[in-house]
Design a protein around this motif. Structure first.
Motif, PDB file in Angstrom:
ATOM      1  N   ARG A 124       0.831  -1.227  -0.118  1.00  0.00           N
ATOM      2  CA  ARG A 124       0.102   0.027  -0.096  1.00  0.00           C
ATOM      3  C   ARG A 124       0.958   1.359   0.162  1.00  0.00           C
TER       4      ARG A 124
ATOM      5  N   THR B 261       2.036   1.705  -3.435  1.00  0.00           N
ATOM      6  CA  THR B 261       1.109   2.063  -4.357  1.00  0.00           C
ATOM      7  C   THR B 261       0.452   3.640  -4.352  1.00  0.00           C
ATOM      8  N   GLY B 262       0.831   4.213  -3.234  1.00  0.00           N
ATOM      9  CA  GLY B 262       0.478   5.536  -2.564  1.00  0.00           C
ATOM     10  C   GLY B 262      -0.721   5.450  -2.087  1.00  0.00           C
ATOM     11  N   THR B 263      -1.204   4.255  -1.414  1.00  0.00           N
ATOM     12  CA  THR B 263      -2.737   4.348  -0.652  1.00  0.00           C
ATOM     13  C   THR B 263      -2.417   4.522   0.610  1.00  0.00           C
ATOM     14  N   LEU B 264      -1.192   4.742   1.134  1.00  0.00           N
ATOM     15  CA  LEU B 264      -0.552   4.751   2.548  1.00  0.00           C
ATOM     16  C   LEU B 264       0.691   5.627   2.536  1.00  0.00           C
ATOM     17  N   ARG B 265       0.658   6.341   3.496  1.00  0.00           N
ATOM     18  CA  ARG B 265       1.784   7.241   3.483  1.00  0.00           C
ATOM     19  C   ARG B 265       3.074   6.674   4.558  1.00  0.00           C
TER      20      ARG B 265
ATOM     21  N   GLN C 226       3.349   8.895  -3.319  1.00  0.00           N
ATOM     22  CA  GLN C 226       2.320  10.182  -2.959  1.00  0.00           C
ATOM     23  C   GLN C 226       2.038  10.936  -4.021  1.00  0.00           C
TER      24      GLN C 226
ATOM     25  N   ARG D 221       0.517   6.519 -13.284  1.00  0.00           N
ATOM     26  CA  ARG D 221      -0.743   5.575 -12.898  1.00  0.00           C
ATOM     27  C   ARG D 221      -1.039   4.678 -13.781  1.00  0.00           C
TER      28      ARG D 221
ATOM     29  N   TYR E 212      -2.801  -2.677  -9.454  1.00  0.00           N
ATOM     30  CA  TYR E 212      -2.852  -2.943  -8.222  1.00  0.00           C
ATOM     31  C   TYR E 212      -3.976  -4.046  -8.114  1.00  0.00           C
TER      32      TYR E 212
ATOM     33  N   ASP F 130      -9.546   1.627  -3.225  1.00  0.00           N
ATOM     34  CA  ASP F 130      -8.304   1.482  -3.503  1.00  0.00           C
ATOM     35  C   ASP F 130      -8.002   1.377  -5.077  1.00  0.00           C
ATOM     36  N   LEU F 131      -8.852   0.829  -5.882  1.00  0.00           N
ATOM     37  CA  LEU F 131      -8.536   0.662  -7.201  1.00  0.00           C
ATOM     38  C   LEU F 131      -8.467   2.118  -7.771  1.00  0.00           C
TER      39      LEU F 131
ATOM     40  N   ARG G 138      -7.856   4.889  -6.156  1.00  0.00           N
ATOM     41  CA  ARG G 138      -6.607   5.728  -5.591  1.00  0.00           C
ATOM     42  C   ARG G 138      -5.291   5.353  -6.597  1.00  0.00           C
ATOM     43  N   VAL G 139      -5.609   3.968  -6.758  1.00  0.00           N
ATOM     44  CA  VAL G 139      -4.099   3.660  -7.787  1.00  0.00           C
ATOM     45  C   VAL G 139      -4.351   3.939  -9.232  1.00  0.00           C
ATOM     46  N   ALA G 140      -5.577   3.924  -9.821  1.00  0.00           N
ATOM     47  CA  ALA G 140      -5.861   4.253 -11.111  1.00  0.00           C
ATOM     48  C   ALA G 140      -5.874   5.745 -11.620  1.00  0.00           C
ATOM     49  N   PRO G 141      -5.669   5.883 -12.989  1.00  0.00           N
ATOM     50  CA  PRO G 141      -5.314   7.433 -13.356  1.00  0.00           C
ATOM     51  C   PRO G 141      -6.939   8.235 -13.308  1.00  0.00           C
TER      52      PRO G 141
ATOM     53  N   ARG H  12      -6.699  11.121  -3.184  1.00  0.00           N
ATOM     54  CA  ARG H  12      -5.207  11.478  -2.984  1.00  0.00           C
ATOM     55  C   ARG H  12      -4.516  11.846  -1.650  1.00  0.00           C
TER      56      ARG H  12
ATOM     57  N   THR I 113      -3.580  10.300   1.306  1.00  0.00           N
ATOM     58  CA  THR I 113      -3.372   9.148   1.727  1.00  0.00           C
ATOM     59  C   THR I 113      -3.472   9.160   3.404  1.00  0.00           C
ATOM     60  N   ALA I 114      -3.882   7.659   3.882  1.00  0.00           N
ATOM     61  CA  ALA I 114      -3.779   7.790   5.148  1.00  0.00           C
ATOM     62  C   ALA I 114      -2.802   7.626   5.892  1.00  0.00           C
TER      63      ALA I 114
END
Lengths: 314, 398
Positions: free
Chosen positions: A42, A45-49, A63, A70, A75, B235-236, B238-241, B395, B397-398
């Motif tokens: 994660r 993939t940029g979903t977690l910092r 990030q 992308r 993912y 999540d898909l 978030r990663v996708a453009p 965008r 992120t957590a």
């Protein structure tokens, strides 16, 4: 990624992990449940910092991925995350459209992606009606439909029967052969065999990173041979033979011998048996299971930690 | 051009996905389209709008010269009261009222004519036993009507006595005077100038339609977003453009199309089967429906931002529905609420939707044009809030 760490509520999920994935290879991120595999993916993939450290994918900070990057990555999350009311074809089509592939360009790619995972015949079945294994393969089809350069695949074989696991890995290796880079997580340690490089994670820490063969060598200190005799044999028979590092009696007639280099050791071992008048049934290279390798690596890491703690206390 | 094209492709992906997902659930679609129509149909066929008259007992003191026929008193407030008995026992009548055997007790004054002649005001006693505020109000109205009629009767009797007396003294000069004119010098000629006949189905039809549109939009958008957030599909994204604007626009367009589809079917059934008029024509109605949908989708997305489960999203959607029934003017006029509560009413898209649709369909015009602006304003504000939140989700992120 360089010295990447992530903390949740005061607990470190990933600590100080550094690694690089060569282009056109499969890196297996292997470890038990809770070892930090998904957290690592994660973060990539940029979903977690990350709490600390730096990650780069295709030269960019996850990030701040640009749209171009992308479009080149994919993912596949750990949990089934497709739309159960849509058919297999519609799910793949939706993801293709997310990546900006128009309706005209989409049709061929959908067919190709579903064919790769052997789901073309099930294209008009709703995702919710597919078996668990088919759902994972459908997700894989979604991940590859836009023909990404880098794939992050989280637990593709979780809950899948062994036969199907092998099929999925064959599909992943085929993608690797097409020049794609894959980072695949799994808690099935034996699946390390399918990877070009293996990163072993335990308790959030990277405890080993190498090719499967090199990891074996590093754990056992050399090549491992399995020697079968025609009668019970004493390990002392080969203990002093040159090249031999360690001997272990697996069965009365079987020895597991670790040697510096198998090619050089075999003639010496054969001579030792002949001299002692013991008949040799076979000498083969022994492949320790990756469960053994992993268990040994974790044991070493924990022992190292305890010793470090004791020396600090002392 | 390539980026714009790809952006359009992404938007259409959400439109197609949302439409397919919704249309694949025939039960839900059936409930969405036929449910409101059936509710209206049963309501229209089953609701008469006429309440049962209050069972009333009239107490006439023994020495009173007021009439003692039940029909006489029933006709004083026709349809509102039904006089079951005329008695001279006030205590027994009040006991029956307490036991809920009757709804109303009217106690006429003793010797009313004599008191009137002496220049004294008489007093009519009325008692009822209601806990329902609506029926309490209706009882007051019935009593008011009846007491006015009874007063007129007392005046009529006194006037008749006075005219007889004056005629014996003054002769023909007073013979043309009528006790009826003295008791009730004016009568009213009434007419309703509204362009459509008031009817329960006509009045509530547009309101139900507005409520259905709002509830549909809120439920669909809230559930869709919450499901995607919780099941990992986000999540898909978030990663996708794909960006927040594309996700939201796709969803808004999809739900607007669904809303229009449901509105078209429910509206057609209302107009063609229940004969609810549409005086404004289709364009104004379409504009109102679109704005109401736009604003309601914003409420749904707002719910999806705070809900942490599908169950919570449904509960919040139901809460908005409940608030809408009470505060939107659906049942009780908005003007009947105190000022601060009216702000709550006007914060609900359906409040404007009901007023605008009732105006458009039943009057053929929009008498409160500011409500169109208010609907658009609510929609824009909620869209911007949702957009910012979606950007954070995708965008940030957590």
């Amino acid at each position: 990624m360089s010295a990447v760490s992530r903390r949740f509520n005061g607990l470190w999920a990933v600590r100080d992990v550094s690694m690089a994935v060569p282009a056109g290879s499969i890196l297996g991120l292997i470890g038990p449940s809770g070892s930090g595999k998904t957290t690592t993916v994660r973060m990539l993939t940029g979903t977690l910092r990350p709490t600390h450290g730096e990650a780069r994918v295709l030269g960019e900070d996850p990030q701040r991925f640009s749209r171009q990057v992308r479009e080149r990555i994919a993912y596949m999350p750990q949990l089934f995350s497709l739309y159960e009311d849509l058919t297999a074809r519609e799910n793949v089509g939706f993801v293709a459209a997310l990546y900006g592939i128009s309706w005209f360009g989409r049709r061929g790619r959908i067919q190709r992606a579903l064919s790769v995972v052997d789901l073309w015949d099930a294209r008009d079945r709703r995702a919710g009606d597919l078996s668990g294994g088919m759902q994972r393969r459908l997700e894989l089809a979604c991940a590859i439909v836009h023909e990404p350069q880098v794939l992050f695949i989280d637990e593709p074989t979780a809950g899948i029967d062994p036969m199907l696991r092998r099929t999925i890995w064959e599909e992943l290796r085929a993608m690797r052969d097409e020049g794609r880079t894959l980072l695949v997580t799994t808690q099935h340690v034996a699946e390390a065999e399918y990877c070009d490089r293996v990163a072993l994670l335990a308790d959030g820490a990277l405890i080993a990173l190498d090719s499967p063969d090199e990891l074996r060598r590093s754990v056992f200190g050399g090549d491992v041979l399995q020697i079968d005799a025609d009668r019970p044999v004493d390990p002392q028979l080969v203990a002093n033979v040159g090249e031999v590092i360690a001997v272990q009696q697996a069965e009365p007639r079987r020895l597991i011998v670790t040697v510096v280099q198998a090619g050089l050791a075999v003639p010496h071992l054969t001579e030792a048996f002949r001299t002692a008048g013991v008949g040799l049934t076979s000498i083969d290279e022994y492949q320790p299971t990756f469960d053994d390798v992993f268990a040994e690596l974790v044991r070493r890491q924990r022992t190292g930690k305890e010793q470090a703690a004791e020396s600090t206390d002392g | 051009m390539g980026d714009l094209w790809r952006s359009l492709v992404r938007i259409t992906s959400f439109i197609g996905k949302e439409l397919r997902e919704t249309l694949r659930r025939p039960g839900m679609l059936f409930a969405l389209v036929l449910g409101p129509f059936l509710v209206m149909l049963i309501f229209g066929l089953g609701y008469t709008g006429q309440r049962q008259p209050f069972a009333t007992e009239v107490v006439i003191p023994p020495d009173s010269n007021l009439p003692r026929e039940t029909t006489f008193y029933s006709e004083l407030a026709p349809g509102r009261i039904q006089v079951t008995a005329v008695t001279d026992d006030a205590e027994a009548a009040l006991q029956r009222l307490e036991d809920q055997e009757t709804d109303l007790v009217v106690i006429a004054p003793a010797n009313a004519s004599a008191q009137l002649r002496n220049g004294e005001q008489t007093e009519i006693g009325v008692a009822w036993n209601q806990v329902d505020p609506v029926y309490d109000g209706l009882a007051r109205l019935a009593v008011s009507t009846m007491v006015s009629a009874l007063n007129a009767e007392i005046i009529r009797q006194a006037a008749a006595e006075g005219i007889d007396l004056a005629a014996s003294e003054l002769g023909p000069r007073v013979e043309n005077l009528s006790p009826d004119v003295i008791a009730e010098p004016t009568t009213a000629t009434t007419r309703n100038v509204a362009p459509t006949e008031p009817s329960v189905v006509n009045f509530f039809g547009p309101a139900v339609l507005a409520l259905v549109i709002q509830h549909l939009a809120i439920t669909l958008s809230a559930l869709s977003m919450v499901r995607e957030r919780l099941s990992g599909q986000i999540d898909l994204f978030r990663v996708a453009p794909v960006n927040a604007l594309e996700v939201l626009t796709g969803k808004y367009v999809a739900f607007a199309l669904l809303s229009l589809l449901v509105t078209a079917v429910v509206g057609a059934l209302m107009i063609l089967v229940l004969n609810v008029p549409l005086l404004s024509g289709y364009l104004i109605a379409l504009l109102i429906v679109l704005l109401l949908t736009f604003a309601s989708l914003g409420v749904g997305l707002l719910i999806s931002l705070v809900a942490d489960s599908e169950r919570m999203a449904v509960q919040l959607a139901m809460l908005v529905l409940l608030a809408s029934v009470f505060f939107s003017g659906f049942v009780l006029p908005v003007q009947d609420f105190i000022g601060p509560v009216q702000y709550l009413s006007y914060a609900l898209p359906v409040t404007h939707g009901i007023a605008l649709l009732q105006d458009a369909m039943l009057r053929g015009t929009v008498t409160e044009p500011w409500m169109i602006g208010a609907l658009a304003g609510i929609g824009v504000v909620l869209y911007l809030v949702s957009l910012l939140r979606m950007r954070t989700i995708l965008r940030g992120t957590a």
